[in-house]
Design an enzyme around this catalytic site. Sequence first.
Site, PDB file in Angstrom:
ATOM      1  N   ASP A  21       0.291  29.609   9.581  1.00 34.58           N
ATOM      2  CA  ASP A  21       1.004  30.092  10.770  1.00 34.58           C
ATOM      3  C   ASP A  21       0.954  31.617  10.855  1.00 34.58           C
ATOM      4  O   ASP A  21       0.884  32.304   9.838  1.00 34.58           O
ATOM      5  CB  ASP A  21       2.461  29.605  10.718  1.00 34.58           C
ATOM      6  CG  ASP A  21       3.125  29.650  12.088  1.00 34.58           C
ATOM      7  OD1 ASP A  21       2.413  29.775  13.097  1.00 34.58           O
ATOM      8  OD2 ASP A  21       4.368  29.571  12.137  1.00 34.58           O
ATOM      9  N   GLY A  24      -1.081  34.294  16.036  1.00 39.52           N
ATOM     10  CA  GLY A  24      -0.736  34.954  17.297  1.00 39.52           C
ATOM     11  C   GLY A  24       0.005  36.256  17.043  1.00 39.52           C
ATOM     12  O   GLY A  24      -0.313  37.301  17.639  1.00 39.52           O
ATOM     13  N   ARG A  25       0.991  36.220  16.148  1.00 40.09           N
ATOM     14  CA  ARG A  25       1.765  37.428  15.853  1.00 40.09           C
ATOM     15  C   ARG A  25       0.888  38.513  15.233  1.00 40.09           C
ATOM     16  O   ARG A  25       1.044  39.702  15.510  1.00 40.09           O
ATOM     17  CB  ARG A  25       2.943  37.090  14.923  1.00 40.09           C
ATOM     18  CG  ARG A  25       4.152  36.577  15.674  1.00 40.09           C
ATOM     19  CD  ARG A  25       5.117  35.888  14.755  1.00 40.09           C
ATOM     20  NE  ARG A  25       4.655  34.544  14.420  1.00 40.09           N
ATOM     21  CZ  ARG A  25       5.249  33.755  13.541  1.00 40.09           C
ATOM     22  NH1 ARG A  25       6.318  34.183  12.880  1.00 40.09           N
ATOM     23  NH2 ARG A  25       4.786  32.544  13.321  1.00 40.09           N
ATOM     24  N   ARG A  34      -4.341  36.805  21.368  1.00 36.38           N
ATOM     25  CA  ARG A  34      -4.010  35.783  20.376  1.00 36.38           C
ATOM     26  C   ARG A  34      -5.276  35.147  19.787  1.00 36.38           C
ATOM     27  O   ARG A  34      -5.319  34.791  18.612  1.00 36.38           O
ATOM     28  CB  ARG A  34      -3.153  34.677  21.022  1.00 36.38           C
ATOM     29  CG  ARG A  34      -1.747  35.116  21.394  1.00 36.38           C
ATOM     30  CD  ARG A  34      -1.005  33.949  22.045  1.00 36.38           C
ATOM     31  NE  ARG A  34      -0.903  32.808  21.139  1.00 36.38           N
ATOM     32  CZ  ARG A  34       0.028  32.678  20.192  1.00 36.38           C
ATOM     33  NH1 ARG A  34       0.946  33.606  20.044  1.00 36.38           N
ATOM     34  NH2 ARG A  34       0.045  31.629  19.428  1.00 36.38           N
ATOM     35  N   HIS A  38      -6.770  33.906  15.897  1.00 34.07           N
ATOM     36  CA  HIS A  38      -7.345  32.634  15.440  1.00 34.07           C
ATOM     37  C   HIS A  38      -8.694  32.849  14.749  1.00 34.07           C
ATOM     38  O   HIS A  38      -9.013  32.184  13.768  1.00 34.07           O
ATOM     39  CB  HIS A  38      -7.483  31.660  16.617  1.00 34.07           C
ATOM     40  CG  HIS A  38      -6.157  31.248  17.193  1.00 34.07           C
ATOM     41  ND1 HIS A  38      -5.121  30.792  16.398  1.00 34.07           N
ATOM     42  CD2 HIS A  38      -5.685  31.252  18.465  1.00 34.07           C
ATOM     43  CE1 HIS A  38      -4.080  30.526  17.172  1.00 34.07           C
ATOM     44  NE2 HIS A  38      -4.394  30.803  18.415  1.00 34.07           N
ATOM     45  N   SER A  66      -1.756  20.918  15.871  1.00 36.17           N
ATOM     46  CA  SER A  66      -0.782  19.830  15.875  1.00 36.17           C
ATOM     47  C   SER A  66      -0.826  19.052  17.186  1.00 36.17           C
ATOM     48  O   SER A  66      -1.403  19.516  18.179  1.00 36.17           O
ATOM     49  CB  SER A  66       0.622  20.393  15.649  1.00 36.17           C
ATOM     50  OG  SER A  66       1.084  21.023  16.832  1.00 36.17           O
ATOM     51  N   TRP A  70      -1.113  21.148  22.055  1.00 35.50           N
ATOM     52  CA  TRP A  70      -1.730  20.998  23.385  1.00 35.50           C
ATOM     53  C   TRP A  70      -0.887  21.665  24.464  1.00 35.50           C
ATOM     54  O   TRP A  70      -1.357  21.878  25.576  1.00 35.50           O
ATOM     55  CB  TRP A  70      -1.910  19.513  23.727  1.00 35.50           C
ATOM     56  CG  TRP A  70      -2.787  18.771  22.763  1.00 35.50           C
ATOM     57  CD1 TRP A  70      -2.381  17.885  21.810  1.00 35.50           C
ATOM     58  CD2 TRP A  70      -4.218  18.852  22.641  1.00 35.50           C
ATOM     59  NE1 TRP A  70      -3.462  17.414  21.103  1.00 35.50           N
ATOM     60  CE2 TRP A  70      -4.601  17.986  21.593  1.00 35.50           C
ATOM     61  CE3 TRP A  70      -5.208  19.578  23.316  1.00 35.50           C
ATOM     62  CZ2 TRP A  70      -5.925  17.827  21.199  1.00 35.50           C
ATOM     63  CZ3 TRP A  70      -6.539  19.412  22.919  1.00 35.50           C
ATOM     64  CH2 TRP A  70      -6.877  18.548  21.880  1.00 35.50           C
ATOM     65  N   ARG A  72      -0.066  24.635  24.552  1.00 31.05           N
ATOM     66  CA  ARG A  72      -0.491  26.041  24.737  1.00 31.05           C
ATOM     67  C   ARG A  72      -1.444  26.157  25.928  1.00 31.05           C
ATOM     68  O   ARG A  72      -1.871  25.159  26.484  1.00 31.05           O
ATOM     69  CB  ARG A  72      -1.156  26.518  23.438  1.00 31.05           C
ATOM     70  CG  ARG A  72      -0.175  26.479  22.284  1.00 31.05           C
ATOM     71  CD  ARG A  72      -0.716  27.123  21.039  1.00 31.05           C
ATOM     72  NE  ARG A  72       0.263  27.019  19.964  1.00 31.05           N
ATOM     73  CZ  ARG A  72       0.250  27.769  18.874  1.00 31.05           C
ATOM     74  NH1 ARG A  72      -0.691  28.667  18.710  1.00 31.05           N
ATOM     75  NH2 ARG A  72       1.178  27.613  17.948  1.00 31.05           N
ATOM     76  N   LEU A 132     -13.701  19.889  -4.467  1.00 31.92           N
ATOM     77  CA  LEU A 132     -12.483  19.929  -3.644  1.00 31.92           C
ATOM     78  C   LEU A 132     -12.643  19.074  -2.383  1.00 31.92           C
ATOM     79  O   LEU A 132     -13.710  19.064  -1.765  1.00 31.92           O
ATOM     80  CB  LEU A 132     -12.237  21.395  -3.229  1.00 31.92           C
ATOM     81  CG  LEU A 132     -11.127  21.649  -2.199  1.00 31.92           C
ATOM     82  CD1 LEU A 132      -9.764  21.394  -2.805  1.00 31.92           C
ATOM     83  CD2 LEU A 132     -11.213  23.096  -1.683  1.00 31.92           C
ATOM     84  N   ARG A 185       4.016  27.330   3.716  1.00 30.87           N
ATOM     85  CA  ARG A 185       4.028  27.773   5.108  1.00 30.87           C
ATOM     86  C   ARG A 185       4.050  29.291   5.140  1.00 30.87           C
ATOM     87  O   ARG A 185       4.884  29.915   4.475  1.00 30.87           O
ATOM     88  CB  ARG A 185       5.215  27.226   5.899  1.00 30.87           C
ATOM     89  CG  ARG A 185       5.141  27.691   7.364  1.00 30.87           C
ATOM     90  CD  ARG A 185       5.981  26.911   8.312  1.00 30.87           C
ATOM     91  NE  ARG A 185       5.671  27.293   9.693  1.00 30.87           N
ATOM     92  CZ  ARG A 185       5.821  26.519  10.752  1.00 30.87           C
ATOM     93  NH1 ARG A 185       6.276  25.297  10.607  1.00 30.87           N
ATOM     94  NH2 ARG A 185       5.518  26.954  11.955  1.00 30.87           N
ATOM     95  N   SER A 193       7.450  21.594  11.225  1.00 32.79           N
ATOM     96  CA  SER A 193       6.665  21.443  12.461  1.00 32.79           C
ATOM     97  C   SER A 193       5.779  20.197  12.415  1.00 32.79           C
ATOM     98  O   SER A 193       4.608  20.249  12.806  1.00 32.79           O
ATOM     99  CB  SER A 193       5.835  22.704  12.741  1.00 32.79           C
ATOM    100  OG  SER A 193       6.674  23.827  12.890  1.00 32.79           O
TER     101      SER A 193
HETATM  102  C1  IPE Z   1       2.427  24.568  13.213  1.00 33.34           C
HETATM  103  O1  IPE Z   1       2.562  25.825  13.729  1.00 33.34           O
HETATM  104  C2  IPE Z   1       1.068  24.000  13.548  1.00 33.34           C
HETATM  105  C3  IPE Z   1      -0.068  24.625  12.877  1.00 33.34           C
HETATM  106  C4  IPE Z   1      -0.013  25.578  11.990  1.00 33.34           C
HETATM  107  C5  IPE Z   1      -1.361  24.086  13.238  1.00 33.34           C
HETATM  108  P1  IPE Z   1       3.252  26.098  15.152  1.00 33.34           P
HETATM  109  O2  IPE Z   1       3.159  27.556  15.379  1.00 33.34           O
HETATM  110  O3  IPE Z   1       2.633  25.217  16.184  1.00 33.34           O
HETATM  111  O4  IPE Z   1       4.754  25.618  14.902  1.00 33.34           O
HETATM  112  P2  IPE Z   1       6.082  26.037  15.638  1.00 33.34           P
HETATM  113  O5  IPE Z   1       5.859  25.861  17.126  1.00 33.34           O
HETATM  114  O6  IPE Z   1       6.356  27.472  15.303  1.00 33.34           O
HETATM  115  O7  IPE Z   1       7.140  25.131  15.074  1.00 33.34           O
HETATM  116  C1  IPE Z   2      -1.127  29.196  13.789  1.00 33.19           C
HETATM  117  O1  IPE Z   2      -0.841  30.426  14.361  1.00 33.19           O
HETATM  118  C2  IPE Z   2      -2.339  28.536  14.400  1.00 33.19           C
HETATM  119  C3  IPE Z   2      -2.036  27.349  15.238  1.00 33.19           C
HETATM  120  C4  IPE Z   2      -0.850  26.826  15.383  1.00 33.19           C
HETATM  121  C5  IPE Z   2      -3.126  26.749  15.945  1.00 33.19           C
HETATM  122  P1  IPE Z   2       0.014  30.555  15.697  1.00 33.19           P
HETATM  123  O2  IPE Z   2      -0.935  30.557  16.856  1.00 33.19           O
HETATM  124  O3  IPE Z   2       1.068  29.522  15.751  1.00 33.19           O
HETATM  125  O4  IPE Z   2       0.646  31.983  15.509  1.00 33.19           O
HETATM  126  P2  IPE Z   2       2.112  32.460  15.916  1.00 33.19           P
HETATM  127  O5  IPE Z   2       3.073  31.518  15.239  1.00 33.19           O
HETATM  128  O6  IPE Z   2       2.187  32.388  17.401  1.00 33.19           O
HETATM  129  O7  IPE Z   2       2.204  33.847  15.393  1.00 33.19           O
HETATM  130 MG    MG Z   3       2.997  29.468  15.083  1.00 28.79          MG
END
Ligand code: IPE
Ligand code: IPE
Ligand code: MG
Length: 239
Positions: A21, A24-25, A34, A38, A66, A70, A72, A132, A185, A193
């Site tokens: 996770d 994006g941040r 964003r 990725h 997850s 979808w 997003r 692995l 996490r 999540s």
């Molecule tokens: C969980 O992260 C899903 C993945 C890392 C693929 P999210 O960013 O989607 O989870 P929430 O929305 O913060 O709970």
């Molecule tokens: C995790 O990073 C990747 C996916 C969930 C696909 P995020 O895209 O959720 O990043 P944040 O949580 O917005 O920073």
């Molecule tokens: Mg996230």
Amino acid sequence: MASSVVLARSRLPHHIGIIMDGNGRWAQRKNQLRTQGHLEGLKTAKRIVKAASDLGIRYLTLYVFSTENWKRTAEEVGFIMGLVKQHLKGELDFYRENRIRIRHTGDPKGLPPDIARELAEAAEDTRSFEGLQVILALNYGGRDAIVRAAQRLFASVEQQEKITEEGIRHYLDNPDIPDPDLIIRTAGEHRTSNFLLWEGAYAEYYFSDILWPDWTEADLVSAIAAYQQRERRFGGGKP
Ligand code: IPE
Ligand code: IPE
Ligand code: MG
């Protein structure tokens, strides 16, 4: 590997799950899109797969996308799917050289057909590798996984007594893979999540504030070292 932590080789977790996770941040903090996060996150994933392989970890489940992701924007979803496809097509040599087996968990029916096909092909091409095992959780939700297992189980039994914990486990996507010992996490969030709800019943959790694109091999070693300090009881009381 730049780390002063010494791990007990005999007590490595067999199976590690990672909720990757913070992509994006990471990008937002750098005033980037964003999608750039990725892209960096994928580089980190490859780095951590190699580190887990070198450490001798047996199974690594990576939460890639997850059942809720979808929601997003179409642009972000399309970009992530494109990255996955490119990675599966372009990195076969990396997996071959390291004898790494690729597997999938999640509902392939909800994926774009070309992605489902690439996943199936990568799984087939790496099937015989004994190193692995990397399980890509893609269009994965813990609740959805349990529902799909229950549907398969109900289709196969007439008597209710046969609906047991073992029965449900048997019909999960990859019943041969042992439960995760350690679930990590990143990016400071303290929630599952919808990740490995069934299999993670007795996993040890490790939370890191570091955003996924900044994660390194040393962070993986620190997480495993913390895991090795834990006392696992499985409901059996203090030994
Ligand atoms: C969980 O992260 C899903 C993945 C890392 C693929 P999210 O960013 O989607 O989870 P929430 O929305 O913060 O709970
Ligand atoms: C995790 O990073 C990747 C996916 C969930 C696909 P995020 O895209 O959720 O990043 P944040 O949580 O917005 O920073
Ligand atoms: Mg996230």
